[in-house]
Write a protein that holds these residues in place. Structure first.
Motif, PDB file in Angstrom:
ATOM      1  N   ILE A 170       0.860  -1.189   0.000  1.00  0.00           N
ATOM      2  CA  ILE A 170       0.000   0.000   0.000  1.00  0.00           C
ATOM      3  C   ILE A 170       0.896   1.238   0.000  1.00  0.00           C
ATOM      4  N   ARG A 171       0.671   2.086  -0.993  1.00  0.00           N
ATOM      5  CA  ARG A 171       1.465   3.306  -1.085  1.00  0.00           C
ATOM      6  C   ARG A 171       0.594   4.444  -0.554  1.00  0.00           C
ATOM      7  N   ALA A 172       0.975   4.997   0.596  1.00  0.00           N
ATOM      8  CA  ALA A 172       0.173   6.077   1.184  1.00  0.00           C
ATOM      9  C   ALA A 172       0.640   7.411   0.620  1.00  0.00           C
ATOM     10  N   LYS A 173      -0.181   8.442   0.878  1.00  0.00           N
ATOM     11  CA  LYS A 173       0.168   9.749   0.321  1.00  0.00           C
ATOM     12  C   LYS A 173       1.428  10.289   1.004  1.00  0.00           C
ATOM     13  N   ASP A 174       1.508  10.130   2.319  1.00  0.00           N
ATOM     14  CA  ASP A 174       2.710  10.589   3.022  1.00  0.00           C
ATOM     15  C   ASP A 174       2.956   9.725   4.254  1.00  0.00           C
ATOM     16  N   LEU A 175       3.993  10.101   4.958  1.00  0.00           N
ATOM     17  CA  LEU A 175       4.445   9.307   6.096  1.00  0.00           C
ATOM     18  C   LEU A 175       3.386   9.221   7.185  1.00  0.00           C
ATOM     19  N   ASN A 176       2.675  10.332   7.407  1.00  0.00           N
ATOM     20  CA  ASN A 176       1.661  10.354   8.463  1.00  0.00           C
ATOM     21  C   ASN A 176       0.540   9.380   8.165  1.00  0.00           C
ATOM     22  N   SER A 227       6.471  -1.464   7.981  1.00  0.00           N
ATOM     23  CA  SER A 227       6.738  -0.248   7.219  1.00  0.00           C
ATOM     24  C   SER A 227       8.223   0.004   7.367  1.00  0.00           C
ATOM     25  N   VAL A 228       8.778   0.615   6.350  1.00  0.00           N
ATOM     26  CA  VAL A 228      10.215   0.853   6.367  1.00  0.00           C
ATOM     27  C   VAL A 228      10.573   1.740   7.553  1.00  0.00           C
ATOM     28  N   GLU A 229       9.612   2.580   7.933  1.00  0.00           N
ATOM     29  CA  GLU A 229       9.872   3.502   9.024  1.00  0.00           C
ATOM     30  C   GLU A 229      10.191   2.760  10.316  1.00  0.00           C
ATOM     31  N   THR A 230       9.483   1.644  10.541  1.00  0.00           N
ATOM     32  CA  THR A 230       9.735   0.865  11.744  1.00  0.00           C
ATOM     33  C   THR A 230      11.195   0.433  11.783  1.00  0.00           C
ATOM     34  N   VAL A 231      11.667  -0.018  10.631  1.00  0.00           N
ATOM     35  CA  VAL A 231      13.057  -0.470  10.534  1.00  0.00           C
ATOM     36  C   VAL A 231      13.992   0.699  10.805  1.00  0.00           C
ATOM     37  N   LEU A 232      13.625   1.842  10.221  1.00  0.00           N
ATOM     38  CA  LEU A 232      14.479   3.012  10.356  1.00  0.00           C
ATOM     39  C   LEU A 232      14.554   3.481  11.801  1.00  0.00           C
ATOM     40  N   GLU A 233      13.418   3.396  12.493  1.00  0.00           N
ATOM     41  CA  GLU A 233      13.400   3.815  13.894  1.00  0.00           C
ATOM     42  C   GLU A 233      14.321   2.942  14.724  1.00  0.00           C
ATOM     43  N   ARG A 271       1.665   5.952   8.772  1.00  0.00           N
ATOM     44  CA  ARG A 271       1.691   5.627  10.194  1.00  0.00           C
ATOM     45  C   ARG A 271       0.308   5.242  10.710  1.00  0.00           C
ATOM     46  N   GLN A 272      -0.677   6.068  10.337  1.00  0.00           N
ATOM     47  CA  GLN A 272      -2.055   5.798  10.781  1.00  0.00           C
ATOM     48  C   GLN A 272      -2.528   4.447  10.252  1.00  0.00           C
ATOM     49  N   LEU A 273      -2.216   4.235   8.972  1.00  0.00           N
ATOM     50  CA  LEU A 273      -2.641   2.997   8.323  1.00  0.00           C
ATOM     51  C   LEU A 273      -2.032   1.790   9.031  1.00  0.00           C
ATOM     52  N   THR A 274      -0.763   1.906   9.379  1.00  0.00           N
ATOM     53  CA  THR A 274      -0.065   0.823  10.067  1.00  0.00           C
ATOM     54  C   THR A 274      -0.805   0.455  11.349  1.00  0.00           C
ATOM     55  N   THR A 275      -1.139   1.486  12.144  1.00  0.00           N
ATOM     56  CA  THR A 275      -1.837   1.228  13.403  1.00  0.00           C
ATOM     57  C   THR A 275      -3.186   0.556  13.148  1.00  0.00           C
ATOM     58  N   GLN A 276      -3.887   1.088  12.159  1.00  0.00           N
ATOM     59  CA  GLN A 276      -5.231   0.569  11.876  1.00  0.00           C
ATOM     60  C   GLN A 276      -5.171  -0.895  11.441  1.00  0.00           C
ATOM     61  N   LEU A 277      -4.228  -1.210  10.522  1.00  0.00           N
ATOM     62  CA  LEU A 277      -4.158  -2.573   9.995  1.00  0.00           C
ATOM     63  C   LEU A 277      -3.696  -3.548  11.063  1.00  0.00           C
ATOM     64  N   ARG A 278      -2.837  -3.097  11.936  1.00  0.00           N
ATOM     65  CA  ARG A 278      -2.400  -3.984  13.020  1.00  0.00           C
ATOM     66  C   ARG A 278      -3.584  -4.305  13.921  1.00  0.00           C
ATOM     67  N   ALA A 279      -4.428  -3.301  14.147  1.00  0.00           N
ATOM     68  CA  ALA A 279      -5.628  -3.525  14.964  1.00  0.00           C
ATOM     69  C   ALA A 279      -6.527  -4.562  14.289  1.00  0.00           C
ATOM     70  N   GLU A 280      -6.525  -4.577  12.942  1.00  0.00           N
ATOM     71  CA  GLU A 280      -7.325  -5.574  12.216  1.00  0.00           C
ATOM     72  C   GLU A 280      -6.619  -6.921  12.145  1.00  0.00           C
ATOM     73  N   ARG A 281      -5.534  -7.091  12.861  1.00  0.00           N
ATOM     74  CA  ARG A 281      -4.786  -8.336  12.981  1.00  0.00           C
ATOM     75  C   ARG A 281      -3.949  -8.669  11.749  1.00  0.00           C
ATOM     76  N   PHE A 282      -3.701  -7.686  10.868  1.00  0.00           N
ATOM     77  CA  PHE A 282      -2.772  -7.937   9.770  1.00  0.00           C
ATOM     78  C   PHE A 282      -1.345  -7.763  10.277  1.00  0.00           C
ATOM     79  N   ARG A 283      -0.459  -8.447   9.620  1.00  0.00           N
ATOM     80  CA  ARG A 283       0.961  -8.196   9.917  1.00  0.00           C
ATOM     81  C   ARG A 283       1.402  -7.070   9.004  1.00  0.00           C
ATOM     82  N   VAL A 284       2.002  -6.028   9.615  1.00  0.00           N
ATOM     83  CA  VAL A 284       2.344  -4.843   8.831  1.00  0.00           C
ATOM     84  C   VAL A 284       3.807  -4.499   9.034  1.00  0.00           C
TER      85      VAL A 284
END
Ligand code: ADP
Ligand code: MG
Lengths: 239, 420
Positions: free
Chosen positions: B243-249, B267-273, B252-265
């Motif tokens: 999924i290509r989001a419009k921007d980083l924010n 994002s490169v940002e997690t790795v970077l952090e 981030r929101q999408l990541t939280t939402q999909l994890r709540a739906e029990r998907f494994r997510v």
């Protein structure tokens, strides 16, 4: 001021030093008055308290008891800050070993008191050059102390002592490190300055010949004044 | 005394003992040099990595289904999925605001054997893999390019084949002339059943492997036949979705939402952090080495200043006699110590900068020779590091000067004047 014409007045001045268990009485009750515009020589044997008296009058040392007035300031009770500004603005010191700063040029040495007083560099340079002119070293302004003879160095130091336009000049054995001929030149210079600029000069010496250039000679012994001589000079002798 | 007078006086005092001053500030130089080299390496490497990740696109989110808890008695059965990336889910995500694109990805397992053949030429056959085409470039490899046609098929029945595989098949003509060529994929189960699938070549990629690229539907079809599950897509869904989001924010929101739906997510940002955290620890460790050097330098400056005060006792006495305040003396010696630190800092900074530049060149030459497509400065001095290096030098000097300067200020002028 209002204290007649006397610039310096000490009453029952004492200075004691504690040396382990022994107490040394460097000054044992000195009562002295010195009038404005006089050249006073302080003589006496080594250890008689001459330097101590000079330092107390110059605000470098504090008396253990008694009073020391210079003009309208009592130095014994004055706060440290007052003593600093007193030394910086009203007194000029001349030392036996000149004590010029080796890295500074002659004019910078002369201008040191003005630097401490926060004057501008151009003003300092101008004043220092005119003072060096007065002591006969107008052409040595840019020399460093190491490039000057002892007599020349002492004359730079004299110019430095005059830089802040002091009311009082204190000299501790100013000719002590000079041969007799240069010593004589320095003494004549000091004598001339007292005459021409109406400053008061207090000079410590153990050399009676040097003392003979003064107007008055104060003899000290064991921390006390033993005798005060006034030298009568004929008009020719002065010239 | 004006600030200019203090600086000038301090300078002339320092230059009268040039060797000693230089040696003393050398201590600071070593410390600051170490800190600058270490920190600029830390910052630089982190920046290069960041740039690589930026190239990937931090706004990308990779979604995977989650397998249900495994039952020990069904160990040899393919796991059930708890959540499934169904075509409906893909459509739902595509409808969301601030989403640029959603790409379903199917992973045709390596163990599924498949051969690429030229119809009518029994000899022309090679084993191939199916490139899932995650859509994220590996920053440590040159991204593949389309040598002819497109890089990924857009319609079912289309195929993209690597140039290498085509050559192996005996198709050595100019790549542009191969577009439109018919090929077959033949699958064979260990039981001996086989099935062939027909495709039209729409692109030649530069990938350095025997790889083909298919549409998700065609990939699913391969798997469905292999596992003998015609409704595989309904049951298991896609293997990934990019999924290509419009921007980083939004990402981030999408990541939280999909994890709540029990998907494994992922994002490169997690790795970077995580990478920044590791780098922070490394930077602190490396910085401490420099800090230790600076501690030694501080003692060196202190020693030099105490020595200088001893040598210049008479001078201090003279200055005090002619009207220098304690403050004047203190400021003068603090300034001298500060200048020693400052020069050490500046020289250390310049040294660190120079060494960094040289090492950057060496690294660049090495990467070019090894054909690693990473460029950038591994030693990088950000503006704050310039400030830090110079400021640290100055502070080290001033701290080292505190005690000696206080001692000089306290000297009794009479004793000082008598000092030989
Ligand atoms: N800082 C000091 N500590 C102890 N004794 C001192 C100190 N300064 C001076 N004295 C003593 O005080 C006496 C007077 O010293 P000083 O004024 O230097 O004499 P003069 O200058 O006449 O030679 C001497 O006995 C000397 O040892
Ligand atoms: Mg004496």
């Amino acid at each position: 001021m209002g204290q007649s014409t006397s610039l310096i007045r000490t009453t029952k001045l004492q200075r004691t030093y504690q040396m382990g268990k022994n107490t040394v009485q460097a000054l044992a009750g000195v009562d002295l008055e010195i009038e404005r515009g006089t050249f006073v020589a302080l003589v006496g044997p080594s250890g008689s308290g001459k330097s101590t008296l000079l330092n107390v009058i110059g605000g470098l040392d504090r008396p253990s008891s008694g009073e020391v007035w210079v003009s309208d300031l009592e130095l014994g009770q004055a706060p440290d800050k007052k003593l600093v500004s007193f030394r910086r603005d009203r007194v000029g010191f001349i030392f036996q070993s000149f004590n010029l700063l080796p890295t500074n040029q002659a004019w910078e040495n002369v201008a040191l008191p003005l630097m401490l007083a926060g004057r501008s560099r151009s003003e300092r340079r101008q004043r220092a050059e005119s003072l060096l002119e007065q002591v006969g070293l107008g052409d040595r302004a840019d020399h460093r102390p190491a490039e000057l003879s002892g007599g020349q160095q002492q004359r730079v130091a004299i110019a430095r002592a005059l830089a802040n336009d002091p009311v009082l000049i204190l000299a501790d054995e100013p000719t002590g490190n000079l041969d007799s001929r240069t010593g004589r030149d320095v003494l004549l210079l000091l004598q001339r300055l007292v005459r021409e600029q109406n400053v008061t000069l207090l000079m410590v010496t153990h050399d009676m010949n040097a003392a003979s250039y003064a107007d008055r000679i104060v003899h000290m012994r064991d921390g006390k004044i033993e005798q005060i001589e006034t030298i009568e000079r004929t008009a020719e002798a002065v010239a | 005394m004006t600030f200019g007078d203090i600086l000038r006086t301090a300078w002339s005092n320092l230059t009268r003992r040039k060797v000693r001053t230089s040696l003393t500030s050398l201590g600071v130089t070593v410390g600051i040099f170490t800190i600058v080299v270490m920190l600029s390496l830390g910052v630089g490497v982190q920046r290069v990595i960041q740039q690589q990740f930026d190239a990937i696109g931090l706004e990308n989110v990779v979604v995977q289904p989650r397998d249900a808890e495994r039952n020990p008695y069904t160990r040899y059965v393919r796991p059930e999925r708890e959540v499934v990336i169904s075509p409906a889910k893909i459509a739902e995500w595509q409808q969301m605001d601030d989403i640029v694109s959603v790409t379903p990805i199917v992973d045709v397992n390596e163990s599924i054997s498949k051969r690429l053949v030229l119809p009518g030429d029994a000899a022309a056959t090679i084993a191939v893999g199916v490139d899932p085409g995650i859509g994220i470039n590996n920053p440590f490899e040159t991204p593949p390019t389309a040598l002819a046609g497109v890089l990924r098929p857009t319609k079912d029945g289309e195929i993209v084949i690597s140039q290498r595989a085509l050559r192996r098949l005996g198709l050595t003509a100019e790549v542009n002339n191969l577009i439109g060529q018919k090929v077959q994929l033949i699958m064979e189960t260990p039981r001996g059943e086989s099935q062939s699938f027909d495709y039209t070549l729409v692109g030649v990629s530069s990938v350095d492997n025997n790889l083909v690229a298919l549409t998700p539907n065609d990939s699913i079809a391969l798997k469905a036949w292999w596992f003998n599950e015609p409704d595989l897509l309904d049951k298991e869904g896609y293997d990934y979705a990019l999924i290509r989001a419009k921007d980083l924010n939004v990402a981030r929101q999408l990541t939280t939402q999909l994890r709540a739906e029990r998907f494994r997510v992922q994002s490169v940002e997690t790795v970077l952090e995580l990478a920044s955290k590791i780098f922070l620890v490394i930077n602190i460790m490396l910085g401490s080495v420099g800090g230790l050097a600076l501690f030694v330098a501080t003692i060196g400056i202190m020693n030099t200043m105490i020595m200088a005060i001893y040598e210049r006792t008479r001078e201090i006495g003279t200055l005090k006699a002619i009207g220098a305040s304690r403050g004047n003396i203190r400021t003068l010696f603090m300034t001298e110590a500060g200048l020693i630190g400052l020069f050490g800092g500046i020289v250390g900074l310049l040294g660190g900068w120079g060494v960094g530049r040289i090492l950057n060149r060496v690294a660049l030459a090495y990467l070019e020779r090894e054909e690693v497509p990473i460029r950038g400065d591994f030693f990088y001095i950000p503006p704050w590091l310039i400030g830090l290096a110079i400021g640290f030098g100055l502070v080290v000097g001033i701290v080292a000067g505190l005690y000696p300067a206080a001692r000089a200020a306290r000297l009794d002028p009479i004793k000082a004047l008598r000092h030989e």
